[in-house]
Design a protein around this motif. Sequence first.
Motif, PDB file in Angstrom:
ATOM      1  N   SER A 112     -12.173  36.129  -2.636  1.00 23.14           N
ATOM      2  CA  SER A 112     -10.884  36.142  -3.337  1.00 23.14           C
ATOM      3  C   SER A 112      -9.951  35.073  -2.782  1.00 23.14           C
ATOM      4  O   SER A 112     -10.285  34.353  -1.841  1.00 23.14           O
ATOM      5  N   GLY A 113      -8.765  35.013  -3.372  1.00 21.16           N
ATOM      6  CA  GLY A 113      -7.734  34.102  -2.884  1.00 21.16           C
ATOM      7  C   GLY A 113      -7.811  32.691  -3.422  1.00 21.16           C
ATOM      8  O   GLY A 113      -7.104  31.797  -2.941  1.00 21.16           O
ATOM      9  N   ILE A 114      -8.645  32.452  -4.413  1.00 21.79           N
ATOM     10  CA  ILE A 114      -8.763  31.116  -5.004  1.00 21.79           C
ATOM     11  C   ILE A 114      -7.500  30.816  -5.825  1.00 21.79           C
ATOM     12  O   ILE A 114      -7.132  31.570  -6.718  1.00 21.79           O
ATOM     13  N   GLU A 115      -6.861  29.707  -5.535  1.00 22.93           N
ATOM     14  CA  GLU A 115      -5.625  29.354  -6.230  1.00 22.93           C
ATOM     15  C   GLU A 115      -5.807  28.301  -7.317  1.00 22.93           C
ATOM     16  O   GLU A 115      -4.942  28.157  -8.183  1.00 22.93           O
ATOM     17  N   ALA A 116      -6.918  27.573  -7.275  1.00 16.50           N
ATOM     18  CA  ALA A 116      -7.181  26.563  -8.303  1.00 16.50           C
ATOM     19  C   ALA A 116      -8.678  26.399  -8.465  1.00 16.50           C
ATOM     20  O   ALA A 116      -9.435  26.430  -7.488  1.00 16.50           O
ATOM     21  N   VAL A 117      -9.109  26.222  -9.710  1.00 15.58           N
ATOM     22  CA  VAL A 117     -10.519  26.026 -10.032  1.00 15.58           C
ATOM     23  C   VAL A 117     -10.644  24.817 -10.944  1.00 15.58           C
ATOM     24  O   VAL A 117      -9.941  24.719 -11.951  1.00 15.58           O
ATOM     25  N   CYS A 118     -11.533  23.913 -10.573  1.00 14.96           N
ATOM     26  CA  CYS A 118     -11.895  22.825 -11.482  1.00 14.96           C
ATOM     27  C   CYS A 118     -13.392  22.900 -11.721  1.00 14.96           C
ATOM     28  O   CYS A 118     -14.181  22.938 -10.764  1.00 14.96           O
ATOM     29  N   ALA A 119     -13.777  22.928 -12.979  1.00 10.02           N
ATOM     30  CA  ALA A 119     -15.188  22.972 -13.341  1.00 10.02           C
ATOM     31  C   ALA A 119     -15.540  21.714 -14.120  1.00 10.02           C
ATOM     32  O   ALA A 119     -14.949  21.433 -15.165  1.00 10.02           O
ATOM     33  N   GLY A 120     -16.486  20.960 -13.598  1.00  9.73           N
ATOM     34  CA  GLY A 120     -17.044  19.837 -14.337  1.00  9.73           C
ATOM     35  C   GLY A 120     -18.319  20.317 -14.994  1.00  9.73           C
ATOM     36  O   GLY A 120     -19.275  20.688 -14.317  1.00  9.73           O
ATOM     37  N   ALA A 121     -18.332  20.344 -16.320  1.00  9.69           N
ATOM     38  CA  ALA A 121     -19.441  20.972 -17.041  1.00  9.69           C
ATOM     39  C   ALA A 121     -20.109  19.993 -17.994  1.00  9.69           C
ATOM     40  O   ALA A 121     -19.440  19.322 -18.787  1.00  9.69           O
TER      41      ALA A 121
END
Length: 311
Positions: free
Chosen positions: A74-83
């Motif tokens: 937990s505690g993730i503040e930002a997610v970037c997904a390159g798909a």
Amino acid sequence: MEDIQQLRENGGESSGPAVLGLHIGGSKAHAVRWDGTPAEGGGVEITEASANLSSVGHQGADAVLRRIAASVGSGIEAVCAGAAGADTPASRAVLSALLTEHFPGARVEVVHDTRIVLAAAGLDAGVVLVAGTGSVAWGRNADGVEARSGGYGYLLGDEGGGYSVVRDAVREALREYYAGLEPGTLVRSLMAATANVDALQLMDSFYAKPEPDHWATLAPLVLELAAEGDPAAVRIQAEAAHHLASLARQVLGELGLELPLVMAGSLLVNHSQLAGSVARKVSLEDPSSIRILSQTPVHGAVELARQLIKD
């Protein structure tokens, strides 16, 4: 642009919040959590099955992302997904919604996987050429103008990618069969790897299981035989190099760029003969100025996720 590798060399010290970078390819998903605090999970890195919507569907992608969320904590503040295949606003919106569900409260951005390759190379402007299961070139110049060529999927393109390379090998098997020739080294190796007794059975297998990622896993077999000088494999590799170089040259031309060009994806990273052939076709004057990505693309996603916090 701050280098992720430098953070590692400094013992993972960072004042940044916890972020997650994701690289969702055609055959697997690679995730890295980074918060600069190793004792609390900074630098957690995992590989999962693909969460590519076009390959595994909504339910399959949801299951993979659920497992990733449980693994990184937990505690993730930002997610970037390159798909791979994140080509349309609609497809990016679906993946973004799934990520928002599994990482509530985090800032989420979904980009095409070529964008994270450029970031992983430490560049804001340049061209990326990727050859894995499929193939695509994408770039951005100093003015922020973007261009792209290829990456349309196995039904409409992806020439020079792993699936295309193996499809050409299957075609070679059929050509030899109908010409009344004894199977060559490439065809015998391909039939042995797929447990088929002749070219017709191989063709039936190809149609019975059409998933691109399944056949792309055999591309190294073809390229390794090309490196050994097998004539049929050499022809197939030359054709792949031609297609890949054409993708790169088109984007470079549209953006008015000379270089840099960053090559990525398993076929270019792991097969120096193919990469060298592409480099020579793109830049006869100085192919050495074309670089191979030196770290995995997911680290570019981590950097873009950190930029979401900074913004």
